[in-house]
Design a protein around this motif. Structure first.
Motif, short mmCIF file in Angstrom:
data_model
loop_
_atom_site.label_atom_id
_atom_site.label_comp_id
_atom_site.label_asym_id
_atom_site.label_seq_id
_atom_site.Cartn_x
_atom_site.Cartn_y
_atom_site.Cartn_z
N GLU A 1 0.85 -1.18 0.00
CA GLU A 1 0.00 0.00 0.00
C GLU A 1 0.89 1.23 0.00
O GLU A 1 1.83 1.32 0.79
N PHE A 2 0.61 2.18 -0.89
CA PHE A 2 1.45 3.37 -1.01
C PHE A 2 0.78 4.60 -0.41
O PHE A 2 -0.44 4.78 -0.51
N VAL A 3 1.60 5.43 0.23
CA VAL A 3 1.11 6.66 0.86
C VAL A 3 1.98 7.83 0.43
O VAL A 3 3.19 7.69 0.23
N LEU A 4 1.35 8.98 0.28
CA LEU A 4 2.05 10.22 -0.06
C LEU A 4 2.34 10.95 1.25
O LEU A 4 1.41 11.32 1.97
N VAL A 5 3.62 11.14 1.56
CA VAL A 5 4.00 11.72 2.85
C VAL A 5 4.96 12.89 2.66
O VAL A 5 5.66 12.99 1.65
N GLY A 6 4.97 13.75 3.66
CA GLY A 6 5.90 14.88 3.67
C GLY A 6 6.16 15.31 5.10
O GLY A 6 5.41 14.94 6.02
N PRO A 7 7.19 16.10 5.33
CA PRO A 7 7.46 16.60 6.68
C PRO A 7 6.39 17.60 7.10
O PRO A 7 5.76 18.25 6.25
N PRO A 8 6.16 17.76 8.40
CA PRO A 8 5.11 18.67 8.85
C PRO A 8 5.27 20.09 8.32
O PRO A 8 4.27 20.76 8.02
N THR A 9 6.51 20.56 8.18
CA THR A 9 6.72 21.93 7.70
C THR A 9 6.17 22.13 6.29
O THR A 9 5.60 23.18 5.98
N LEU A 10 6.32 21.13 5.42
CA LEU A 10 5.78 21.22 4.07
C LEU A 10 4.29 20.92 4.05
O LEU A 10 3.55 21.51 3.26
N ALA A 11 3.85 20.00 4.91
CA ALA A 11 2.42 19.66 4.94
C ALA A 11 1.58 20.89 5.27
O ALA A 11 0.47 21.06 4.75
N ARG A 12 2.10 21.77 6.13
CA ARG A 12 1.35 22.96 6.53
C ARG A 12 1.23 23.99 5.42
O ARG A 12 0.44 24.93 5.52
N THR A 13 2.02 23.85 4.35
CA THR A 13 1.93 24.80 3.24
C THR A 13 0.86 24.42 2.23
O THR A 13 0.57 25.20 1.31
N VAL A 14 0.27 23.23 2.37
CA VAL A 14 -0.75 22.77 1.42
C VAL A 14 -2.11 23.34 1.81
O VAL A 14 -2.55 23.20 2.95
#
Length: 301
Positions: free
Chosen positions: A162-175
Motif C-alpha cells: 500500500e502506497f502513501v504520499l507523505v511529507g514533513p510537517p513543515t511542508l504539509a502545513r503549506t498545502v
C-alpha cells in the motif's frame, strides 16, 4: 483488520514490552510502535498504558487479546505444522528482492528456517536485474515488484504494497486543504519531490492512479533506496510516495504526515518468482511455501 497488526499487538500484550515484542516479531522497535499506533487508530482507543517499566494493557486491550489470541495461535500452529515442525533442514537457497522489503519482512520471516540449518544467500537489487539472474540460474527465488514476463520464470502473487504520499510537517502545513480537495495536482505542485529514480516510477504511478496525470513538481533528491528516501523526507528535503510498512514508524512518530487521503489505497502486487520447474527442488519449495504462508499474516504492507 490487518492480521500483522493483531499479531504484533498479541506479542506486546504477552511480553509487556515493545522491545521484547519487536525481538519476537523480528521487527525494529519503531516498526512495532508504528503498528500499535495504527491498530489503536483503527480501534479508536488506547490498548496499552505506557510507563518506564513497559506497557500495561487497558481493559480494551485485555478484551482484544482474549478474543483474538486463540485464533492467531491456531493459525501459527497450522503454519508451523506445514513447515515440518523443528526438523533439521539441509541445502542452500539463493534469494533476492528489493532491499527495503528484504530487510523489513523477508529476512525475519526466513530466520526460523536458517535456525534449523537451511543455508540462505540473500541479495538485493532492481527487479529487472534480479529476474534476469533468476532466469540464468544464478538465483533460486526472487521477490519482484513487477510481474515477470520471462518465458522460463514462473511467478505467484505474494503480497500487496500500500502506497502513501507523505511529507514533513513543515511542508504539509503549506498545502491549502480547500485547493487539495478540488485540485490536488495544483495544491501539491509546488512541493519538491524525493524520488527513488530519475523516472519517478513510484511517484508517477501514484499521480496517475490518483490524479490522472504525471507530476510536474521539481525533483529535489534522487536516491536509489527507499529508506534513504524516507530519511530525506523526514529531514525536510521534499515529499515522496512510499510503501506504508516503511513509512508507518515515521507517521506514528509525527516526523512525517499524510498529504493525501485516497478513497481506496493504491496497491502494488509483489510476486514470488522461481524458474519453471524450480519448485521441484525441496529447499526452494520450502522457502517459497514458507514465505507464501507468512505473507497471509501480513495483510497489505
Amino acid at each position: 483488520m490487518d492480521l500483522d497488526l493483531l499479531a504484533t499487538f498479541l506479542e506486546i500484550h504477552r511480553a509487556g514490552s515493545l522491545t521484547t515484542a519487536a525481538t519476537r516479531r523480528g521487527l525494529s522497535q519503531p516498526a512495532v510502535t508504528g503498528q500499535l499506533a495504527r491498530l489503536e487508530q483503527q480501534i479508536g482507543e488506547p490498548l496499552f498504558v505506557r510507563s518506564r517499566r513497559g506497557v500495561t494493557p487497558t481493559a480494551r486491550g485485555d478484551d482484544l487479546a482474549r478474543r483474538v489470541g486463540p485464533h492467531l495461535d491456531q493459525l501459527r500452529s497450522a503454519i508451523s505444522d506445514g513447515d515440518s515442525g523443528g526438523d533439521a533442514l539441509y541445502g542452500q537457497v539463493h534469494l533476492a528482492g528489493p532491499a527495503e522489503l528484504v530487510t523489513a519482512r523477508v529476512v525475519p520471516a526466513l530466520a526460523p528456517l536458517a535456525a534449523r540449518g537451511l543455508r540462505l544467500r540473500i541479495s538485493v537489487g532492481l527487479a529487472g536485474d534480479l529476474l534476469s539472474a533468476l532466469a540464468n540460474s544464478r538465483l533460486d527465488v526472487v521477490v519482484s515488484a513487477v510481474r515477470p514476463t520471462l518465458k522460463n520464470v514462473a511467478a505467484t502473487p505474494f503480497a500487496d504494497e500500500e502506497f502513501v504520499l507523505v511529507g514533513p510537517p513543515t511542508l504539509a502545513r503549506t498545502v491549502d486543504p480547500a485547493l487539495l480537495a478540488t485540485d490536488p495536482v495544483k495544491a501539491l505542485g509546488t512541493l519538491p519531490l524525493v524520488a527513488y529514480a530519475e523516472e519517478l516510477p513510484i511517484i508517477r504511478r501514484y499521480w496517475r492512479s490518483e490524479f490522472g496525470r504525471r507530476p510536474s513538481n521539481e525533483v529535489a533528491v534522487v536516491v536509489p533506496d527507499l529508506r534513504a528516501v524516507l530519511a530525506a523526507v523526514v529531514a525536510g528535503a521534499g515529499v515522496s510516495v512510499l510503501p506504508r510498512y516503511l513509512a508507518e514508524p515515521a507517521l506514528a512518530a509525527g516526523s512525517v504526515e499524510l498529504l493525501h487521503h485516497p478513497h481506496m489505497a493504491p496497491l502494488n502486487t509483489l510476486y514470488l518468482a522461481t524458474r519453471v520447474g524450480g519448485l521441484a527442488h525441496p529447499s526452494v519449495a520450502l522457502v517459497h511455501d514458507h514465505l507464501m504462508k507468512r505473507s497471509r499474516l501480513w495483510g497489505a504492507l
